[in-house]
Design an enzyme around this catalytic site. Structure first.
Site, PDB file in Angstrom:
ATOM      1  N   LYS A  13       0.835  -1.200   0.000  1.00 43.73           N
ATOM      2  CA  LYS A  13       0.000   0.000   0.000  1.00 43.73           C
ATOM      3  C   LYS A  13       0.876   1.258   0.000  1.00 43.73           C
ATOM      4  CE  LYS A  13      -3.696  -2.059   2.821  1.00 43.73           C
ATOM      5  NZ  LYS A  13      -4.841  -1.836   1.927  1.00 43.73           N
ATOM      6  N   ARG A  61     -10.347 -11.377   1.516  1.00 44.52           N
ATOM      7  CA  ARG A  61     -11.266 -12.368   0.940  1.00 44.52           C
ATOM      8  C   ARG A  61     -10.663 -13.769   0.954  1.00 44.52           C
ATOM      9  NH1 ARG A  61     -11.564  -8.930  -4.414  1.00 44.52           N
ATOM     10  NH2 ARG A  61     -11.265  -7.382  -2.775  1.00 44.52           N
TER      11      ARG A  61
END
Length: 493
Positions: A274, A348
């Site tokens: 990130k 996920r």
């Protein structure tokens, strides 16, 4: 912390008395406060503008307690909103107004809340708001004022059983929300997967509730069990992952609800790292697991007639020589394979393992909750969470959220988005197209629930408040999801 009293608020020996005020022209008027001395009533009518009191929502002002025993009169604005706890909007208005007051009154020892309380539902709203607002995270410093220690709620029925039960329930709910906030606010060097598992053990032990048990799978047990998603995400960290099962099983349970929570104790993004700006908020990427843990504990403390099993999917997503790479293929529990195209779409992956494990026990319904996508914030902002899934369960979650005072918005799972998740080498890819990213994540998770009754809650923005405090919501961890999940479980009983 909460006591009920029928005494005249003007005669209570407390540090401050809180009343609600509404706008009336250029003045304000106190709601249901006929007991106020004439001097204070006239001050509100005559000098409100000069004192900067408008009665607007989220506005809290202090006045000298002229004519009352308390040193301070506190006015909390409710705007033109109704104070009818018989409606979800009215109950939430009460919670926020009272919560704003107790939040602003940190440092005081005792406060009396003198809003009209005609029934147990109103007492419940006042108690929840007061307790939710009275929060501070003090693990690392004590520079801030301590939260209000004692709250007295003025009511005509202090011995009413329904009112007392409402207060007891509010105390359990607030304790669960506060504990969730504490976990979210804890620094990631202190809250890594094994430490989170230890916190879960401590919470279960402290609850001392009948039928509440905990099981922890370490990295060896995860490998033996085929939990490839959790292991893949966690393999880049020196601190290995965990899967924690917290189960509450009352006798003669009327239903069985499974809850699955994302618990990425820090999310650097892995090799798909990130940007540095904002990465400090990624300690909150375990807010879903925290909410699940304390929902199960609260259900047990309340003795709900519903079995609740929580699955905490815990891993730290770090870049290193052992980290998973873009193009790696993971095998989720149950055998389905996933091509990892972006290591920052890690939530996920751990949730897929958790959903499969949860459904192996054949619950009546499974609900997962996760800080899953930045796209949630793009779509709904920082205060409204998303819910997707089986239509009836999705709508049930929205109803539970509305009843509890949290904001969840129903979202679709368009079939056409599944094509974007196709992989040339595996059963499914972990990312699709950029547009509709929140929905694509939901479509990905749907692959692992089959035709089960299921809902997916994306709380990415609302779980961590980086803006200013408001209502009963502090800066930092908010505890969002706990009240909705608990309301959902209660409705199943």
């Amino acid at each position: 912390m909460i006591a009920l009293t029928s005494k005249n608020p003007a005669q209570l020996t407390v540090d401050a008395v809180v009343v609600a005020v509404r706008p009336r022209g250029t003045a304000v008027v106190a709601v249901g406060a006929e007991w106020l001395p004439k001097e204070l009533t006239q001050t509100l009518l005559r000098d409100a503008a000069r004192l900067g009191i408008t009665g607007a929502v989220d506005e809290v002002r202090r006045l000298p307690g002229a004519g009352i025993k308390a040193a301070t009169l506190v006015v909390t604005g409710v705007g033109d909103k109704p104070l009818d706890a018989g409606t979800p909007e009215g109950a939430e208005t009460i919670r926020r107004a009272v919560g704003a007051a107790t939040r602003e009154l940190a440092g005081l020892t005792s406060v009396a809340i003198a809003l009209p309380t005609p029934d147990a539902a109103t007492v419940a709203a006042v108690a929840e708001g007061a307790l939710l607002g009275a929060y501070a995270f003090s693990r690392y410093h004590a520079l801030h004022d301590a939260p209000v220690g004692q709250v007295e709620i003025v009511t005509e029925r202090p011995r009413d059983r329904a009112a007392q039960e409402a207060v007891a329930r509010a105390e359990v709910i607030a304790a669960a929300v506060h504990a969730t906030r504490d976990l979210v606010n804890t620094a990631p060097n202190d809250l890594y997967p094994a430490a989170f598992a230890d916190e879960a053990k401590a919470a279960v032990k402290a609850a001392g509730a009948k039928g509440l048990k905990i099981t922890v799978l370490d990295e060896k047990a995860l490998a033996a069990g085929g939990y490839g998603g959790i292991l893949g995400v966690g393999q880049g960290s020196a601190r290995p992952p965990r899967l924690v099962k917290v189960a509450y099983a009352p006798s003669r349970a009327k239903a069985h609800v499974a809850l699955v929570g994302k618990g990425i104790t820090f999310d650097s993004g892995g090799i798909s790292i990130k940007p540095a700006a904002g990465m400090e908020a990624m300690k909150s990427d375990m807010a879903g697991a925290a909410a699940v843990l304390h929902t199960v504990v609260a259900a047990a403390r309340l003795g709900l007639p519903v079995a609740v099993t929580g699955w905490l999917c815990l891993a730290e997503n770090m870049p290193s020589g052992t980290a998973q790479r873009p193009s790696d293929v993971l095998t989720i529990r149950g055998g389905k394979t996933v091509e990892v195209l972006n290591t920052d779409a890690e939530g996920r992956l751990v949730m897929a393992d958790g959903l499969v494990a949860a459904l192996e026990e054949k619950p009546d319904v499974v609900v997962d909750i996760a800080t899953l996508t930045g796209a949630q914030m793009v779509a709904l902002g920082y205060r409204v969470s998303a819910v997707m899934g089986t239509e009836d369960v999705r709508d049930e979650v929205v109803s539970a959220a509305t009843a509890s005072g949290e904001q969840f918005w129903p979202m679709p799972l368009p079939e056409e988005l599944r094509a974007g998740l196709k992989s040339k080498v595996a059963d499914i890819a972990n990312i699709g197209e950029r547009w509709g990213g929140m929905l694509s994540a939901g479509v990905f998770l749907r692959e692992f629930v089959g035709d089960a009754a299921w809902a997916h809650l994306d709380i990415a923005g609302p779980s961590f408040n980086e803006k200013g405090a408001h209502g009963y919501t502090p800066v930092g961890g908010t505890g969002v999801g706990v009240r909705t999940l608990l309301s959902f479980v209660e409705a199943r009983g």
